[in-house]
Design an enzyme around this catalytic site. Structure first.
Site, PDB file in Angstrom:
ATOM      1  N   TRP A 102       0.824  -1.216   0.000  1.00  0.00           N
ATOM      2  CA  TRP A 102       0.000   0.000   0.000  1.00  0.00           C
ATOM      3  C   TRP A 102       0.850   1.254   0.000  1.00  0.00           C
ATOM      4  O   TRP A 102       0.544   2.219  -0.695  1.00  0.00           O
ATOM      5  CB  TRP A 102      -1.010  -0.033   1.151  1.00  0.00           C
ATOM      6  CG  TRP A 102      -1.974  -1.160   0.943  1.00  0.00           C
ATOM      7  CD1 TRP A 102      -2.067  -2.311   1.678  1.00  0.00           C
ATOM      8  CD2 TRP A 102      -2.932  -1.294  -0.121  1.00  0.00           C
ATOM      9  NE1 TRP A 102      -3.030  -3.137   1.140  1.00  0.00           N
ATOM     10  CE2 TRP A 102      -3.582  -2.543   0.047  1.00  0.00           C
ATOM     11  CE3 TRP A 102      -3.302  -0.497  -1.196  1.00  0.00           C
ATOM     12  CZ2 TRP A 102      -4.576  -2.997  -0.822  1.00  0.00           C
ATOM     13  CZ3 TRP A 102      -4.301  -0.953  -2.059  1.00  0.00           C
ATOM     14  CH2 TRP A 102      -4.919  -2.177  -1.871  1.00  0.00           C
ATOM     15  N   ASP A 171      -2.035   6.819   5.852  1.00  0.00           N
ATOM     16  CA  ASP A 171      -3.075   5.913   5.369  1.00  0.00           C
ATOM     17  C   ASP A 171      -3.380   4.965   6.535  1.00  0.00           C
ATOM     18  O   ASP A 171      -2.593   4.089   6.853  1.00  0.00           O
ATOM     19  CB  ASP A 171      -2.547   5.143   4.152  1.00  0.00           C
ATOM     20  CG  ASP A 171      -3.531   4.085   3.666  1.00  0.00           C
ATOM     21  OD1 ASP A 171      -4.614   3.925   4.268  1.00  0.00           O
ATOM     22  OD2 ASP A 171      -3.205   3.412   2.660  1.00  0.00           O
ATOM     23  N   LYS A 195     -12.966  -1.724   6.795  1.00  0.00           N
ATOM     24  CA  LYS A 195     -12.309  -2.645   7.733  1.00  0.00           C
ATOM     25  C   LYS A 195     -12.808  -2.397   9.157  1.00  0.00           C
ATOM     26  O   LYS A 195     -13.460  -3.255   9.755  1.00  0.00           O
ATOM     27  CB  LYS A 195     -10.793  -2.510   7.629  1.00  0.00           C
ATOM     28  CG  LYS A 195     -10.303  -2.922   6.231  1.00  0.00           C
ATOM     29  CD  LYS A 195      -9.006  -2.280   5.878  1.00  0.00           C
ATOM     30  CE  LYS A 195      -8.712  -2.247   4.397  1.00  0.00           C
ATOM     31  NZ  LYS A 195      -8.853  -3.503   3.660  1.00  0.00           N
TER      32      LYS A 195
HETATM   33  N1  PMP Z   1      -4.542   1.281   1.937  1.00  0.00           N
HETATM   34  C1  PMP Z   1      -4.588   0.196   2.721  1.00  0.00           C
HETATM   35  C2  PMP Z   1      -3.664   0.106   3.900  1.00  0.00           C
HETATM   36  C3  PMP Z   1      -5.487  -0.844   2.424  1.00  0.00           C
HETATM   37  O1  PMP Z   1      -5.523  -1.934   3.193  1.00  0.00           O
HETATM   38  C4  PMP Z   1      -6.346  -0.724   1.312  1.00  0.00           C
HETATM   39  C5  PMP Z   1      -7.379  -1.762   0.959  1.00  0.00           C
HETATM   40  N2  PMP Z   1      -7.154  -3.028   1.381  1.00  0.00           N
HETATM   41  C6  PMP Z   1      -6.246   0.417   0.523  1.00  0.00           C
HETATM   42  C7  PMP Z   1      -5.353   1.411   0.869  1.00  0.00           C
HETATM   43  C8  PMP Z   1      -7.117   0.601  -0.686  1.00  0.00           C
HETATM   44  O2  PMP Z   1      -8.380   0.907  -0.258  1.00  0.00           O
HETATM   45  P1  PMP Z   1      -9.621   1.054  -1.230  1.00  0.00           P
HETATM   46  O3  PMP Z   1      -9.936  -0.304  -1.730  1.00  0.00           O
HETATM   47  O4  PMP Z   1     -10.670   1.630  -0.317  1.00  0.00           O
HETATM   48  O5  PMP Z   1      -9.247   1.983  -2.320  1.00  0.00           O
END
Ligand code: PMP
Length: 359
Positions: A102, A171, A195
């Site tokens: 991420w 994030d 989550k």
């Molecule tokens: N950042 C993190 C730490 C994540 O775990 C996720 C999704 N698993 C995301 C960003 C992406 O999120 P989204 O699917 O809401 O775009």
């Protein structure tokens, strides 16, 4: 009713009482004579529930008055682009930390917008850890410093946050509201809801209002934080049902208390890590002990074949979605706030039984 133990990384398990309340109110929201999905986002009923969700988040996280709380769409993924579009001006540099999948995605998008300095890169050690604070090599006058507080795929988590002169941007998609934090230490926090906060469809942004002012005029109106600050997240039609669900979750978190949830989250994670550490090497934790996530517990078995039968036999025993992310394999147990202690105990018993049969 037969509900399984759902170890999904997100969308993830929601508290049963919240789902049941939503079920009760689905067709006829109290006093409204229609579903909350059918009513105008400009009406009093929706306005009240969005205001309550914001007030609850402010109370739960201690969000100061000079910060805005925004309800946006596009997922945390859109924030990878919006953050640099709004905060990284021509001629400036933004510091990023590479902590895993991420963090890398955030870096990739920021590079499309401006100059990025990778202030700490533990790329070679992914998925075992996130950067150490002492490793950070911050730029002078960085526009901001970006971290990923919990790497959902690796199962590695920052346990302490760096103190930075430039606004710290985090994030927090996979660990928001799972532990107490000091919002004042951050310039901006973002998190997809699916989550710890509710269903997908809404993304929370907590932003110190002054840093939203630097946005270049060329950024489209929907991508400017300023637009959403000025319009109380009602510039256009918000994801009303997701915000309604998020509001119910914030009420549930208030009943539990963040400190209590934090203690319970640590205890739940410790049960699984203990089982890993006491398995004589049959189970091997992916993350280094000091980085072990309380939200996503990742581990390996001696072979990929055993991992595959572990996940499928567990699923047959109603312990669902334990297969690790497709990019890394292994096993991942995601145990967010709403995941019950009894489900963790059932997993630990299953792990012991599986080892006895296959060890
Ligand atoms: N950042 C993190 C730490 C994540 O775990 C996720 C999704 N698993 C995301 C960003 C992406 O999120 P989204 O699917 O809401 O775009």
């Amino acid at each position: 009713m037969s509900r399984v133990y759902n170890f999904s990384a997100g969308p993830a398990v929601l508290p049963l009482e919240v789902l049941q309340q939503a079920q009760n109110e689905m067709v006829e929201y109290p006093g409204l004579g229609m579903s909350i999905m059918e009513t105008s986002h400009r009406g009093k009923v929706y306005a009240a529930l969005q205001a309550e969700a914001e007030a609850n988040l402010r109370e739960l996280m201690g969000i100061p008055a000079d910060y805005a709380v925004l309800f946006l769409q596009g997922g945390a993924s859109l924030q990878f682009g919006m953050v640099p579009m709004n905060l990284l001006l021509p001629g400036q540099v933004a510091d990023y930390t590479n902590s895993g999948a991420w963090g890398e995605k955030a870096i990739e998008d920021a590079r499309r917008i401006g100059q990025v300095h990778v202030a700490a890169d533990c790329g070679a050690d992914i998925p075992t850890r996130v950067p150490r604070i002492a490793e950070l090599q911050l730029s002078d006058n960085a526009a901001y410093v970006h971290i990923t507080s919990n790497e959902t795929i690796s199962g590695a988590q920052w346990k302490e946050f760096p103190r930075t002169e430039a606004p710290l941007v985090a994030d927090m998609s996979s660990d928001i509201l799972s532990r107490p934090i000091e919002v004042r230490d951050f310039g901006l926090i973002y998190a997809g809801a699916q989550k710890n906060l509710g269903p997908s469809g809404v993304t929370i942004v907590i932003i110190r209002k002054d840093i939203a002012e630097r946005v270049p005029a060329s950024v489209p109106v929907m991508l400017k934080y300023r637009t959403h600050i000025k319009s109380d997240s009602l510039y256009n039609t918000p994801p009303c049902f997701s915000v309604y669900m998020l509001n119910l979750i914030t009420r549930w978190v208030k009943e539990q208390g963040v400190d209590k949830l934090f203690a319970q989250n640590r205890a739940k994670a410790a049960l699984i890590y203990d089982a890993i550490d006491k398995s004589g090497g049959f189970y091997r934790g992916t993350a280094l002990p000091e980085c072990r996530s309380d939200m996503n517990v990742t581990f390996r078995l001696p072979t990929e074949e055993l991992e595959s039968s572990f996940a499928s036999e567990a699923a047959a025993a109603d312990l669902k979605n334990l297969k690790g992310h497709r990019s890394v394999g292994g096993i991942r147990a995601s145990i967010y706030n709403a995941f019950p202690v009894a489900g963790v105990e059932a997993l630990v018993a299953f792990m012991q039984d599986f080892q006895t049969r296959n060890g």
